[in-house]
Scaffold this active site. Structure first.
Site, PDB file in Angstrom:
ATOM      1  CE1 TYR A   1     -46.160  25.886   7.433  1.00 41.65           C
ATOM      2  CE2 TYR A   1     -46.340  28.141   6.649  1.00 41.65           C
ATOM      3  CZ  TYR A   1     -46.943  26.968   7.070  1.00 41.65           C
ATOM      4  OH  TYR A   1     -48.301  26.878   7.131  1.00 41.65           O
ATOM      5  CB  CYS A   2     -42.708  31.945   9.825  1.00 40.80           C
ATOM      6  SG  CYS A   2     -41.015  32.523   9.655  1.00 40.80           S
ATOM      7  CG  ASN A   3     -45.736  35.458   6.822  1.00 42.68           C
ATOM      8  OD1 ASN A   3     -46.352  34.664   6.094  1.00 42.68           O
ATOM      9  ND2 ASN A   3     -46.354  36.290   7.634  1.00 42.68           N
TER      10      ASN A   3
ATOM     11  CB  CYS B   1     -40.431  35.305   8.559  1.00 43.58           C
ATOM     12  SG  CYS B   1     -41.168  34.565  10.000  1.00 43.58           S
TER      13      CYS B   1
ATOM     14  CE1 TYR C   1     -50.354  29.761   2.788  1.00 42.88           C
ATOM     15  CE2 TYR C   1     -50.320  32.154   2.803  1.00 42.88           C
ATOM     16  CZ  TYR C   1     -50.982  30.968   2.539  1.00 42.88           C
ATOM     17  OH  TYR C   1     -52.235  30.989   2.017  1.00 42.88           O
TER      18      TYR C   1
END
Lengths: 144, 164
Positions: B118-120, B124, B149
């Site tokens: 995962y990221c933002n 993203c 997140y």
């Protein structure tokens, strides 16, 4: 068949709009997963819906584009494209309003991503063209 | 109903049906896999050169996998962002430092482990990039949590690090 100015404009618009949609459909045919990701980025459809739309939409674009170019069933094709463009514009507007920083997913650009506002502006003339084709083809009679 | 409108509607329906039939046939394998929430079978083959990018997972699926301890959650963001807050139990593997960190990662994480990157959030793309790199490293079960997140935090699920 005599080529009147309006007919020539209609012809050119059909070729142009048809070509754009044939291209848009063809480049997405082979990257369903990637296109599903682009649709998921809009955060609108449920999980499986993203894949279903990603599977069907490119074919729809391709078929409508081919119909416009070939001159067979122009009115239904123009009507479908008017509907598609309207849906695209609504999706893009909603993405802009929510401030999503995403690629529009219109074509499968390899380089920079196309922000929603640019795709939105780009879609307006396409919508106008499809409406114009729909109306002009009607005036010409039973072509559709 | 006027015949012209009737014919128009019929033709539009036909176009839609033909496109649906072609689209569903063309992507039959992928659609059935996606329907059952599985990765395309290409991703499960041991060959590292998989052409299928990591499939996305939704919030609830990620939560379930993590609760059951069946998956390892991987954070693709920078160390600074990771320090400010991350999903509880996440391993930091910044996309920009994969060259340096992959040896350590591959030594401690088995190739058949299920990885969720995962990221933002949806805007993203780092998680997808990192997911592809992990596939190239030979990991067969790589998924991307596209909500990232922000969605996890806003759902009130366990996070770690940072002030909040």
């Amino acid at each position: 068949m005599t080529v009147l100015p309006t007919n020539r404009l209609l012809f050119l618009l059909r070729l142009g709009l048809g070509g754009i949609f044939v291209y848009a459909g063809a480049v997405k045919l082979f990257d369903t997963v990637g296109f599903a990701g682009s649709i998921a980025a809009y955060q609108t459809l449920p999980y499986f819906g993203n894949y279903l739309v990603a599977a069907i939409l490119p074919w729809l674009e391709l078929i409508c584009g081919l119909l416009l170019i070939s001159g067979f069933r122009i009115r239904p094709a123009a009507a479908m494209l008017t509907g598609l463009n309207t849906v695209f514009i609504l999706f893009l507007a909603s993405a802009m309003l929510r401030g999503l920083d995403i690629d529009c997913g219109c074509f499968r650009e390899t380089a920079a991503k196309t922000p929603p506002w640019l795709a939105f502006v780009r879609d307006l003339p396409l919508l106008a063209a499809s409406i114009y084709i729909f109306i002009s083809a009607e005036r010409k009679g039973s072509q559709g | 109903m006027k015949p012209a409108i009737y014919r128009l509607l019929r033709d539009c329906t036909l176009i839609l049906l033909i496109a649906s039939a072609l689209g569903v046939t063309w992507n039959w394998r992928l659609l059935t896999d996606a329907f059952y929430g599985k990765a395309p079978s290409a991703a499960q083959e041991p060959a590292p050169s998989t052409s299928t990018p990591p499939l996305p997972l939704g919030l609830m699926q990620v939560k379930e996998f993590l609760d059951r301890g069946e998956a390892i959650i991987v954070d693709a963001r920078s160390p600074e962002t990771f320090a400010k807050g991350h999903i509880m139990g996440a391993r930091s593997l910044p996309l920009g430092e994969t060259e340096r960190l992959f040896p350590e990662f591959t030594r401690t994480v088995p190739k058949d482990a299920m990885l969720i990157v995962y990221c933002n959030g949806f805007g993203c793309h780092d998680s997808m990039e990192l997911g592809k790199k992990l596939q190239q490293e030979g990991y067969g079960q790589v998924f991307v949590y596209e909500g990232g997140y922000p969605e996890w935090r806003d759902a009130g699920y366990p996070i770690a690090g940072g002030e909040r």
